[in-house]
Design a protein around this motif. Sequence first.
Motif, PDB file in Angstrom:
ATOM      1  N   PHE A 145     -21.818 -32.567  25.379  1.00 34.81           N
ATOM      2  CA  PHE A 145     -23.269 -32.694  25.498  1.00 34.81           C
ATOM      3  C   PHE A 145     -23.722 -32.512  26.939  1.00 34.81           C
ATOM      4  CE2 PHE A 145     -22.969 -34.849  21.347  1.00 34.81           C
ATOM      5  CZ  PHE A 145     -24.037 -34.248  20.694  1.00 34.81           C
ATOM      6  N   LEU A 146     -22.933 -33.049  27.888  1.00 35.52           N
ATOM      7  CA  LEU A 146     -23.316 -32.962  29.292  1.00 35.52           C
ATOM      8  C   LEU A 146     -23.308 -31.521  29.786  1.00 35.52           C
ATOM      9  CD1 LEU A 146     -23.972 -34.478  31.961  1.00 35.52           C
ATOM     10  CD2 LEU A 146     -21.514 -34.524  32.404  1.00 35.52           C
ATOM     11  N   SER A 185     -28.799 -44.314  38.581  1.00 35.24           N
ATOM     12  CA  SER A 185     -27.690 -44.207  37.633  1.00 35.24           C
ATOM     13  C   SER A 185     -26.714 -43.074  37.914  1.00 35.24           C
ATOM     14  CB  SER A 185     -28.246 -44.045  36.208  1.00 35.24           C
ATOM     15  OG  SER A 185     -29.119 -45.098  35.886  1.00 35.24           O
ATOM     16  N   GLY A 186     -27.102 -42.104  38.744  1.00 35.97           N
ATOM     17  CA  GLY A 186     -26.220 -40.991  39.032  1.00 35.97           C
ATOM     18  C   GLY A 186     -25.974 -40.120  37.806  1.00 35.97           C
ATOM     19  N   LEU A 187     -24.759 -39.590  37.681  1.00 37.78           N
ATOM     20  CA  LEU A 187     -24.451 -38.637  36.603  1.00 37.78           C
ATOM     21  C   LEU A 187     -24.467 -39.290  35.224  1.00 37.78           C
ATOM     22  CD1 LEU A 187     -23.675 -35.598  36.376  1.00 37.78           C
ATOM     23  CD2 LEU A 187     -21.286 -36.344  36.214  1.00 37.78           C
ATOM     24  N   ARG A 188     -24.359 -40.607  35.176  1.00 36.74           N
ATOM     25  CA  ARG A 188     -24.407 -41.274  33.871  1.00 36.74           C
ATOM     26  C   ARG A 188     -25.758 -41.078  33.188  1.00 36.74           C
ATOM     27  NH1 ARG A 188     -20.740 -44.125  36.737  1.00 36.74           N
ATOM     28  NH2 ARG A 188     -18.977 -45.066  35.617  1.00 36.74           N
ATOM     29  N   ALA A 189     -26.832 -40.931  33.956  1.00 32.53           N
ATOM     30  CA  ALA A 189     -28.167 -40.776  33.364  1.00 32.53           C
ATOM     31  C   ALA A 189     -28.281 -39.481  32.549  1.00 32.53           C
ATOM     32  CB  ALA A 189     -29.239 -40.838  34.455  1.00 32.53           C
ATOM     33  N   PRO A 190     -28.028 -38.308  33.135  1.00 29.43           N
ATOM     34  CA  PRO A 190     -28.122 -37.089  32.326  1.00 29.43           C
ATOM     35  C   PRO A 190     -27.075 -37.040  31.221  1.00 29.43           C
ATOM     36  CG  PRO A 190     -27.224 -36.583  34.503  1.00 29.43           C
ATOM     37  CD  PRO A 190     -27.754 -37.988  34.558  1.00 29.43           C
ATOM     38  N   ALA A 191     -25.909 -37.679  31.435  1.00 27.56           N
ATOM     39  CA  ALA A 191     -24.878 -37.688  30.387  1.00 27.56           C
ATOM     40  C   ALA A 191     -25.379 -38.418  29.149  1.00 27.56           C
ATOM     41  CB  ALA A 191     -23.603 -38.348  30.913  1.00 27.56           C
ATOM     42  N   LEU A 192     -26.077 -39.530  29.338  1.00 26.41           N
ATOM     43  CA  LEU A 192     -26.595 -40.302  28.208  1.00 26.41           C
ATOM     44  C   LEU A 192     -27.792 -39.605  27.568  1.00 26.41           C
ATOM     45  CD1 LEU A 192     -26.237 -42.893  26.599  1.00 26.41           C
ATOM     46  CD2 LEU A 192     -27.740 -44.059  28.240  1.00 26.41           C
TER      47      LEU A 192
END
Length: 535
Positions: free
Chosen positions: A54-55, A178-185
């Motif tokens: 998804f990312l 949140s860094g990269l966790r934000a777009p990943a979620l």
Amino acid sequence: MEQHLTEIIIFTALFLLVSGMGFVAARWRRPTDLASLDEWGLGGRNFGSWITWFLVGGDLYTAYTFVAVPALLWSAGAMGFFAVPYTIVIYPMVFLVLIRLWSVSHVHGFVTPADFVRARFGSPTLALLVAITGIVATMPYIALQLVGIEAVLKSMGVTGHLPIIIAFAILAAYTYQSGLRAPALIAFVKDTLIYIVILVAVVVIPIKLGGWDLIFDKAQEKFAASPALSDGTLLNANNQLQYVTLAFGSALALFLYPHSITGVLASRNRDVIKRNMSALPAYSLLLGLIALLGYMAIAAGTTPIGKDNNTIVPRLFDQMFPDWFTGVAYAAVGIGALVPAAIMSIAAANLFTRNVYKEYLKRDASDADEARVSKITSLLVKVGAVACILFLDTGFSIDLQLIGGVIILQTLPAVALGLYTRWFHRGGLIAGWVAGMTAGMVLLYNIGNPVTGKLHFAGSAFPLEKLGLDTKMTVYAGILALAVNLIVAALGTVIARAVNAPDGDDTTRPDHYLADEGDPRIKDLDFSPGAPRSH
């Protein structure tokens, strides 16, 4: 605006929902400490197959793709389909490259492609050039995400720049936190919405219009009436070479972009990358369906708002669907801008932090220093992207995207080929970069568009007749510039070896390119406080 009230409410509600998810992402898979690039910028380097799928998919298939590809088919015809083959042929090629990059990056703790170049060729200058190239090529890409949001807002009757500024301010805030966790979620929501909207559209709209035969007949009628301005539903003899070279050149460029590499480096192991390179072509099927929206718009008699062709798809949905579903479609485009914009700003910030700040300004920077600088830089990158939209016309920013592909291709010899061979001399690679970049800019400068009246930087199709050839065929400027780069790099290497010019030390080893999760050489997979790191 009142007649679009339902669309505005649904768009705003979904936009705020995913923004909230962006802030919550700071606690998702949260480590003890986010104050490092490995955690803030790469999500802990621990994403599994689904998250990575998804990312990376959300990163590569952007809001701009959602509106621009069908708009190109609507206005020019068959050439717009170049995006489909290039997103198919790229995956077998990157299969050979990204797995090796993942391994060596995890052994040494590399965060950016420039980190790898610095270690491989022992040249901070070459690494700096790669870093600057990545930042410059990424900036217009971030700005172009705004084009998608602007197209949706225009279609809802929302004018002015304030809504876009607010949207990117929210994006900047949760990316900072949140860094990269934000777009990943958020990518889960974004891709789900887009899949639903497109699959519904390709079933419902053709039924309403009377079938696919009618759609293609109407498209051919339009192009036949203006052959000088379009390709038609089939390519002609003059643009087939452009189509092939543009598709191939775009494929080579796709995973050289820093944001593409960032998504891959965040994955847990080599098998995750292998599975993703096998599964990601599913997005290409979706892209083909998205492209066909351009022909549907022709059959439906859809017209853009003013001269902004990017509003074709939003206008088509407004014309063919009830307000509530149109609002969902608009939200899919808007949210589709958030995921890639966040990843791109993080990737550009990491390049500055690692390869400019730490290399030249503060060599003893701690992990926390790096994370702090990257956070601040990611904000500045977004401000620059917003400025591009505020002070440049949309057409110019779209031309910048074409320039971005030509620019990022010049890092191929050092990054992609460097993963397999150390034959090139660092001096030759620097000379090749300078030659390729110069050639690319000269070629682009000499590309005009008689239809729009723009004399320079009006596209990427370079006429071969300007090279003295008796033909009307065109070719993708990026391929020519890359050829110049490779030739000069090879000649420069031969000369450097002949005169015994000093070469940099290679701190990588052949076995570093094969390491996987669980290998004792990979010290940076455990990012808990106090865990050893090799960088």
